[in-house]
Design an enzyme around this catalytic site. Structure first.
Site, PDB file in Angstrom:
ATOM      1  N   ARG A 111       3.404   5.923  -2.784  1.00 39.90           N
ATOM      2  CA  ARG A 111       4.636   6.606  -3.185  1.00 39.90           C
ATOM      3  C   ARG A 111       4.687   6.798  -4.699  1.00 39.90           C
ATOM      4  O   ARG A 111       5.014   7.880  -5.198  1.00 39.90           O
ATOM      5  CB  ARG A 111       5.850   5.794  -2.721  1.00 39.90           C
ATOM      6  CG  ARG A 111       7.180   6.521  -2.966  1.00 39.90           C
ATOM      7  CD  ARG A 111       8.351   5.529  -2.966  1.00 39.90           C
ATOM      8  NE  ARG A 111       8.403   4.774  -1.741  1.00 39.90           N
ATOM      9  CZ  ARG A 111       9.478   4.689  -0.953  1.00 39.90           C
ATOM     10  NH1 ARG A 111      10.566   5.350  -1.262  1.00 39.90           N
ATOM     11  NH2 ARG A 111       9.458   3.931   0.115  1.00 39.90           N
ATOM     12  N   SER A 118      10.355 -12.918  21.666  1.00 38.23           N
ATOM     13  CA  SER A 118      10.024 -11.558  22.099  1.00 38.23           C
ATOM     14  C   SER A 118       8.536 -11.432  22.428  1.00 38.23           C
ATOM     15  O   SER A 118       8.148 -10.785  23.400  1.00 38.23           O
ATOM     16  CB  SER A 118      10.410 -10.567  20.999  1.00 38.23           C
ATOM     17  OG  SER A 118      10.050  -9.253  21.368  1.00 38.23           O
ATOM     18  N   ARG A 149       9.187  -4.653  10.685  1.00 37.93           N
ATOM     19  CA  ARG A 149       9.682  -5.769  11.472  1.00 37.93           C
ATOM     20  C   ARG A 149       8.504  -6.567  12.026  1.00 37.93           C
ATOM     21  O   ARG A 149       7.406  -6.052  12.176  1.00 37.93           O
ATOM     22  CB  ARG A 149      10.573  -5.290  12.611  1.00 37.93           C
ATOM     23  CG  ARG A 149       9.866  -4.412  13.655  1.00 37.93           C
ATOM     24  CD  ARG A 149       9.556  -5.173  14.909  1.00 37.93           C
ATOM     25  NE  ARG A 149       8.886  -4.327  15.881  1.00 37.93           N
ATOM     26  CZ  ARG A 149       7.581  -4.280  16.036  1.00 37.93           C
ATOM     27  NH1 ARG A 149       6.801  -4.990  15.252  1.00 37.93           N
ATOM     28  NH2 ARG A 149       7.027  -3.515  16.965  1.00 37.93           N
ATOM     29  N   LYS A 176       0.837  -1.208   0.000  1.00 37.10           N
ATOM     30  CA  LYS A 176       0.000   0.000   0.000  1.00 37.10           C
ATOM     31  C   LYS A 176       0.874   1.262   0.000  1.00 37.10           C
ATOM     32  O   LYS A 176       0.596   2.232  -0.723  1.00 37.10           O
ATOM     33  CB  LYS A 176      -0.917   0.000   1.217  1.00 37.10           C
ATOM     34  CG  LYS A 176      -2.024  -1.050   1.178  1.00 37.10           C
ATOM     35  CD  LYS A 176      -2.842  -1.019   2.454  1.00 37.10           C
ATOM     36  CE  LYS A 176      -3.960  -2.050   2.430  1.00 37.10           C
ATOM     37  NZ  LYS A 176      -4.965  -1.758   1.385  1.00 37.10           N
ATOM     38  N   GLU A 205       0.938  -2.238  13.583  1.00 37.87           N
ATOM     39  CA  GLU A 205       1.191  -0.901  14.118  1.00 37.87           C
ATOM     40  C   GLU A 205       2.001  -0.109  13.097  1.00 37.87           C
ATOM     41  O   GLU A 205       3.071  -0.558  12.664  1.00 37.87           O
ATOM     42  CB  GLU A 205       1.959  -0.975  15.438  1.00 37.87           C
ATOM     43  CG  GLU A 205       2.230   0.407  16.024  1.00 37.87           C
ATOM     44  CD  GLU A 205       3.127   0.360  17.251  1.00 37.87           C
ATOM     45  OE1 GLU A 205       2.684   0.761  18.332  1.00 37.87           O
ATOM     46  OE2 GLU A 205       4.295  -0.084  17.116  1.00 37.87           O
TER      47      GLU A 205
END
Length: 241
Positions: free
Chosen positions: A34, A58, A52, A29, A148
């Protein structure tokens, strides 16, 4: 315990895959936006894009830290930063423009937006944070996945990177004088953003998203245009979509 560990490893393979695909969807997207800006306006507001996906270890450490039930539905609901995309823009106005273009798409559901540019954190941190949900289409059907997205200027990104390195070095226990200097540096970075945007506006003028820049429209053969014109009785009229 062994059976539990094997189950976690097996389930996380597919779980992480969904988040990787979601990141790919967002990056696509951003690439399209761009290219649109470049093609129609000869201006690219996007300086850099990175992404990432958290490692299983983690994620599980955060599950333990937050006391989340160790099931995939609970993890999906309570941990919203497993997949992340960071977009660095040239100017402050570009960050809002890009956020609007991305979150207004029909297959994007906005979960939450935090505007740390208008309302910086006490330490001076600035950025736009958007928690969005997009569908990932697998062989078994669509799966909604949270990503996010952080959007900030070059100056904001440089400051945030420096702040992260300092806090990492001191393991969160940063000396007071460094905290004060970081906060002061955030103000300096903000002032630079404002001055650079004023210069940019002075040179280019206010942004007009729907305008084509002269010279960006490819030439069309004049004979072909005459033939098209002849197809319409009386000349006809071309209506823009």
């Amino acid at each position: 315990m062994v059976a539990f560990a094997r189950g976690i490893q097996r389930d996380f393979t597919r779980f992480i895959m969904e988040y990787r695909f979601a990141v790919d969807e967002v990056l696509t997207k951003v690439t399209v936006l761009r290219e649109e800006f470049l093609y129609l306006q000869q201006y690219n507001p996007i300086e850099h894009v990175s992404s990432r996906v958290k490692s299983p270890e983690s994620i599980l450490r955060k599950v333990v830290r937050k006391g989340v039930e160790p099931t995939l539905p609970a993890i999906r609901e309570n941990i919203t930063d497993i997949a992340g995309v960071r977009i660095t823009c040239s100017f402050i106005a570009d960050t809002y423009r890009l956020l609007e273009a991305l979150t207004s798409q029909t297959d994007v559901r906005v979960v939450e937006i935090k505007d740390y540019i208008a309302h910086p954190k006490p330490n001076g941190y600035k950025s736009l944070h958007a928690i969005i949900e997009i569908p990932v289409f697998l062989s078994t059907g669509p799966v909604p996945v949270i990503v996010e997205v952080q959007i900030r200027t070059i100056a904001m990104d440089f400051w945030a990177s420096l702040e992260h390195k300092i806090f990492y070095k001191y393991d969160g226990e940063v000396p007071e004088h460094l905290v004060e200097e970081l906060t002061e540096a955030a103000g300096t970075a903000g002032e630079m953003d404002r001055r650079m945007e004023q210069l940019h506006t002075h040179v280019r003028g206010p942004a007009r998203p729907t305008d084509l820049v002269a010279g960006t429209v490819p030439d069309i053969d004049e004979d072909l245009l005459r033939q098209l014109w002849a197809l319409f009785p009386g000349g006809g009229h071309y209506h823009r979509p």
